[in-house]
Design an enzyme around this catalytic site. Sequence first.
Site, PDB file in Angstrom:
ATOM      1  N   TYR A 133      35.502  34.908  36.778  1.00  0.00           N
ATOM      2  CA  TYR A 133      36.952  35.104  37.004  1.00  0.00           C
ATOM      3  C   TYR A 133      37.717  34.047  36.197  1.00  0.00           C
ATOM      4  O   TYR A 133      38.675  34.367  35.488  1.00  0.00           O
ATOM      5  CB  TYR A 133      37.306  35.033  38.501  1.00  0.00           C
ATOM      6  CG  TYR A 133      38.797  35.164  38.705  1.00  0.00           C
ATOM      7  CD1 TYR A 133      39.445  36.373  38.449  1.00  0.00           C
ATOM      8  CD2 TYR A 133      39.584  34.074  39.088  1.00  0.00           C
ATOM      9  CE1 TYR A 133      40.830  36.491  38.576  1.00  0.00           C
ATOM     10  CE2 TYR A 133      40.960  34.182  39.226  1.00  0.00           C
ATOM     11  CZ  TYR A 133      41.581  35.395  38.975  1.00  0.00           C
ATOM     12  OH  TYR A 133      42.947  35.510  39.095  1.00  0.00           O
TER      13      TYR A 133
ATOM     14  N   GLY B 255      49.711  47.114  37.530  1.00  0.00           N
ATOM     15  CA  GLY B 255      49.368  46.593  38.868  1.00  0.00           C
ATOM     16  C   GLY B 255      50.589  46.500  39.758  1.00  0.00           C
ATOM     17  O   GLY B 255      50.766  45.525  40.491  1.00  0.00           O
TER      18      GLY B 255
ATOM     19  N   ARG C 278      46.651  53.717  42.421  1.00  0.00           N
ATOM     20  CA  ARG C 278      46.884  54.345  43.733  1.00  0.00           C
ATOM     21  C   ARG C 278      48.205  55.125  43.733  1.00  0.00           C
ATOM     22  O   ARG C 278      49.276  54.563  43.891  1.00  0.00           O
ATOM     23  CB  ARG C 278      46.858  53.279  44.828  1.00  0.00           C
ATOM     24  CG  ARG C 278      45.435  52.818  45.122  1.00  0.00           C
ATOM     25  CD  ARG C 278      45.399  51.610  46.015  1.00  0.00           C
ATOM     26  NE  ARG C 278      45.779  50.378  45.353  1.00  0.00           N
ATOM     27  CZ  ARG C 278      45.777  49.175  45.933  1.00  0.00           C
ATOM     28  NH1 ARG C 278      45.427  49.054  47.185  1.00  0.00           N
ATOM     29  NH2 ARG C 278      46.135  48.108  45.244  1.00  0.00           N
TER      30      ARG C 278
END
Length: 251
Positions: A152, A10, A36
């Site tokens: 979460y 990340g 990405r």
Amino acid sequence: MENKTVLITGATSGIGLATARLLGSNGFNIIACGRRKERLDELKNILEKDTRILTLEFDVRNKNAVNKVFNSLPEEWKKIDVLINNAGNAHGLDTIDQASLEDWDLMIDINVKGLLYVSRAVIPGMVSRKSGHIINIGSLAGKETYAKGNVYCGTKHAVDAISSGMRKDLLEHGIKVSQVCPGLVNTEFSEVRFKGDEKKAENVYKGMEPLYAEDIAEIIEFVITRPKHVNIADSLILPLDQASSTEVKRS
Ligand code: NDP
Ligand code: 8X3
């Protein structure tokens, strides 16, 4: 002394990106991971002036991709000294009777199973060298729960338990396991949680000063740079304006 190699999952945004930039500018060799590619390329352009950097593009949910990436690491990058399991997000904020199953799958697959897949690929090398340091990015949401945070919070409680279990399993091998648990940090986290709804994302930090990704990067650097005999097993970092998940002072 040889510079340490740090792998960060990340590393394309928020806490992971700030950590890669800080550690890279302070001489650590960086393996930056994310999905990405353009952001990984951008980071590489910036950091290669200061340090050695390798970028790895993969989705932590994809067990086969994770294994393939780690089985084909270039020889000079095989020795990973520090693993920072940071990739993760919240998806949605809904009550248990209404939340989307897809959001639940995403959070469990990324925050828990993804962390495990990467750890399982990296830890055997640390065990064989009898040294290494794993830093899992947990959360205040792994220490308590809040309404609509159900799954979460569940994934971050899992990170808390996995960190503690890892520490026990790796004790005999001289490997440090640390957990860094932030409260509210202004990153892309809320934009992801609210699926690009900028208004909702901004409201999370409205009238209060949250932490910034760089604040957590500094904590991570501190955790990594302690003397060999010192392990910061756990840490909870809150903004001044936050006392718990639900108690936030806003102007
Ligand atoms: P960001 O959304 O800014 O960053 C999330 C990072 O995770 C991105 O680099 C993203 O990269 C990566 N990521 C997400 N899904 C995947 C995937 N499937 N495969 C690979 N990488 C993935 O959020 P933060 O920086 O805030 O979050 C980082 C960590 O900090 C998370 O674990 C989060 O739970 C935790 N945390 C955040 C807090 C906050 O308030 N912001 C508070 C407490 C903990 P890419 O999209 O390129 O794959
Ligand atoms: C992220 C912090 O409070 O949004 O882990 O769950 S919170």
